[in-house]
Scaffold this active site. Structure first.
Site, PDB file in Angstrom:
ATOM      1  N   LEU A  95      -3.760   4.354   1.717  1.00 42.86           N
ATOM      2  CA  LEU A  95      -3.993   4.673   3.129  1.00 42.86           C
ATOM      3  C   LEU A  95      -5.304   5.428   3.375  1.00 42.86           C
ATOM      4  O   LEU A  95      -6.002   5.126   4.358  1.00 42.86           O
ATOM      5  CB  LEU A  95      -2.802   5.461   3.684  1.00 42.86           C
ATOM      6  CG  LEU A  95      -2.787   5.732   5.179  1.00 42.86           C
ATOM      7  CD1 LEU A  95      -2.801   4.431   5.985  1.00 42.86           C
ATOM      8  CD2 LEU A  95      -1.580   6.571   5.560  1.00 42.86           C
ATOM      9  N   TYR A 107       0.834  -1.195   0.000  1.00 41.59           N
ATOM     10  CA  TYR A 107       0.000   0.000   0.000  1.00 41.59           C
ATOM     11  C   TYR A 107       0.872   1.248   0.000  1.00 41.59           C
ATOM     12  O   TYR A 107       2.045   1.208   0.350  1.00 41.59           O
ATOM     13  CB  TYR A 107      -0.991   0.017   1.176  1.00 41.59           C
ATOM     14  CG  TYR A 107      -0.410   0.462   2.498  1.00 41.59           C
ATOM     15  CD1 TYR A 107      -0.499   1.790   2.897  1.00 41.59           C
ATOM     16  CD2 TYR A 107       0.211  -0.438   3.349  1.00 41.59           C
ATOM     17  CE1 TYR A 107       0.034   2.204   4.113  1.00 41.59           C
ATOM     18  CE2 TYR A 107       0.729  -0.035   4.569  1.00 41.59           C
ATOM     19  CZ  TYR A 107       0.636   1.295   4.941  1.00 41.59           C
ATOM     20  OH  TYR A 107       1.158   1.692   6.139  1.00 41.59           O
ATOM     21  N   CYS A 108       0.271   2.344  -0.433  1.00 36.12           N
ATOM     22  CA  CYS A 108       0.944   3.641  -0.452  1.00 36.12           C
ATOM     23  C   CYS A 108      -0.123   4.698  -0.151  1.00 36.12           C
ATOM     24  O   CYS A 108      -1.108   4.395   0.518  1.00 36.12           O
ATOM     25  CB  CYS A 108       1.623   3.883  -1.802  1.00 36.12           C
ATOM     26  SG  CYS A 108       0.490   3.878  -3.214  1.00 36.12           S
ATOM     27  N   GLN A 109       0.040   5.890  -0.667  1.00 38.41           N
ATOM     28  CA  GLN A 109      -0.928   6.944  -0.390  1.00 38.41           C
ATOM     29  C   GLN A 109      -2.143   6.855  -1.311  1.00 38.41           C
ATOM     30  O   GLN A 109      -3.256   7.062  -0.882  1.00 38.41           O
ATOM     31  CB  GLN A 109      -0.258   8.321  -0.517  1.00 38.41           C
ATOM     32  CG  GLN A 109      -1.124   9.480  -0.077  1.00 38.41           C
ATOM     33  CD  GLN A 109      -1.484   9.423   1.404  1.00 38.41           C
ATOM     34  OE1 GLN A 109      -0.729   8.916   2.229  1.00 38.41           O
ATOM     35  NE2 GLN A 109      -2.658   9.933   1.739  1.00 38.41           N
TER      36      GLN A 109
END
Length: 179
Positions: free
Chosen positions: A98, A69-71
């Site tokens: 996120l 996952y990332c932003q």
């Protein structure tokens, strides 16, 4: 909910990730930069920034799913591609990143002493450069307006490509490397 994608990249929603975390069925990897991770992350996530992702470090235990996952989901897709190129066969990523996790009402680990987000740092630096270029262009020499145009072009490129050169440079600063 799990959605299939190219190269065995599965998009999962926050509820599925939460269930897998509760059942210890996941190796959760945060592919954002250290400063972003230090500021806020999903509990139990390992930091492996996309900028120096080493696919050999991705070794889930038996019966564990790899979830990135990332932003927003862009960097996790890029990280998944690197993993596929190294021979990893199945990778999942959190759809929407996120913010999706937070909007589902799940907890994050927050560090109030962490540096401000890279996005805000980019806004501050870009705004300062545009303002400075405009003022100098109006009062010193019109040639300084090139600075404002250059920053504007960089922001357009960042928006279109999903890659921000200024953000990548700022991420390398020492205060953004703290975890």
């Amino acid at each position: 909910m799990v959605l299939a994608n190219a190269n065995n990249l599965q998009e999962i929603d926050a509820q599925t990730l939460k269930q897998w975390l509760d059942n210890q069925q996941v190796m959760l990897i945060d592919v954002r930069e250290p400063g972003e991770y230090a500021s806020e992350h999903i509990p139990g996530a390992k930091l492996m920034p996309l900028s120096n992702l080493n696919p050999t470090g991705v070794k889930p235990e038996t019966n564990q799913q790899v979830v990135l996952y990332c932003q927003s989901g862009n960097r996790s897709k890029q990280a998944a591609q690197k993993l596929f190129e190294s021979g990893v066969e199945s990778v999942n990523h959190l759809q929407g990143g996120l913010p999706t996790w937070k909007s589902a009402g799940y907890q994050t680990q927050v560090n109030k002493n962490a540096p401000i987000s890279l996005f805000r740092q980019v806004q501050i630096v870009a705004g300062t450069l545009v303002f400075t270029g405009t003022v100098l262009g109006a009062f010193v020499s019109p040639w300084f307006l090139i600075l404002s145009g250059f920053v504007g072009a960089g922001l357009v490129f960042a928006g279109v490509s999903g890659t921000c050169a200024m953000g990548m440079l700022l991420a390398k600063l020492p205060y953004n490397q703290r975890v």
